[in-house]
Design a protein around this motif. Structure first.
Motif, PDB file in Angstrom:
ATOM      1  N   ASN A 209      -5.765  -5.357  -7.028  1.00  3.53           N
ATOM      2  CA  ASN A 209      -6.002  -4.174  -6.211  1.00  3.53           C
ATOM      3  C   ASN A 209      -7.380  -4.216  -5.574  1.00  3.53           C
ATOM      4  O   ASN A 209      -8.327  -4.752  -6.150  1.00  3.53           O
TER       5      ASN A 209
ATOM      6  N   THR B   1       0.858  -1.181   0.000  1.00  2.00           N
ATOM      7  CA  THR B   1       0.000   0.000   0.000  1.00  2.00           C
ATOM      8  C   THR B   1       0.896   1.232   0.000  1.00  2.00           C
ATOM      9  O   THR B   1       1.957   1.216   0.635  1.00  2.00           O
TER      10      THR B   1
ATOM     11  N   ARG C 179      -5.814   2.184  -0.968  1.00  2.00           N
ATOM     12  CA  ARG C 179      -5.513   1.190  -2.001  1.00  2.00           C
ATOM     13  C   ARG C 179      -4.590   0.127  -1.426  1.00  2.00           C
ATOM     14  O   ARG C 179      -3.526   0.431  -0.890  1.00  2.00           O
ATOM     15  N   LEU C 180      -5.004  -1.131  -1.533  1.00  2.00           N
ATOM     16  CA  LEU C 180      -4.194  -2.284  -1.156  1.00  2.00           C
ATOM     17  C   LEU C 180      -3.958  -3.110  -2.410  1.00  2.00           C
ATOM     18  O   LEU C 180      -4.884  -3.327  -3.191  1.00  2.00           O
TER      19      LEU C 180
END
Length: 155
Positions: free
Chosen positions: A147, A58, A135-136
């Motif tokens: 994502n 991230t 956002r990961l």
């Protein structure tokens, strides 16, 4: 013979590269006042093969780790780790340990949750706000990524 061999090989290669994506639901990040927090979600795998998640990233943290919460039975005098004993009467939290990978079973699901397996975001680069999206990027075995946007929650 070559007329069907090349198209077949291309179809197999394209099919492998286009494996079904994981389905991710209820992704969220815990709002905390310090520089380390955790992320949780439910991951479903519609494919006929298990999918290994080997890490994640991230942009809002300097380091990310996969963790599993450990519980121990206090009546076990040897102090052996019995894995996730959440919900067991008398089980005591003993901490967390980093794991290198987690597996989403074929046609199954994996729940990343408080008190179980979860994602740690260490060294936050910014102050998080409730409702913010983070956002990961899940790193999957074989080099694929996926994502997901997780919502920051005070929970």
């Amino acid at each position: 013979m070559l007329r069907w061999l090349l198209p077949t090989c291309l179809a197999l290669t394209f099919g492998a590269a286009q494996a079904p994506a994981l389905q991710i639901q209820n992704a969220w990040v815990r709002l905390v006042p310090n520089k380390t927090t955790a992320a949780y979600m439910v991951i479903s795998n519609p494919s006929a093969r298990p999918v290994k998640i080997v890490g994640f990233a991230t942009p809002i943290a300097t380091r990310t780790e996969l963790h599993q919460t450990q519980f121990v039975d206090p009546t076990d005098h040897l102090g052996m780790d019995h894995g996730n004993m959440q919900g067991m009467e008398g089980a005591e939290l003993t901490g967390m340990r980093e794991v290198k990978e987690v597996v989403v079973p074929a046609r199954g699901r994996l729940e990343l949750k408080p008190g179980g397996t979860h994602l740690m975001l260490v060294g936050l680069k910014q102050t998080l706000q409730a409702g913010q999206k983070v956002r990961l990027t899940l790193r999957l075995e074989g080099g694929r990524t996926q994502n997901v946007d997780a919502v920051v929650k005070l929970q």
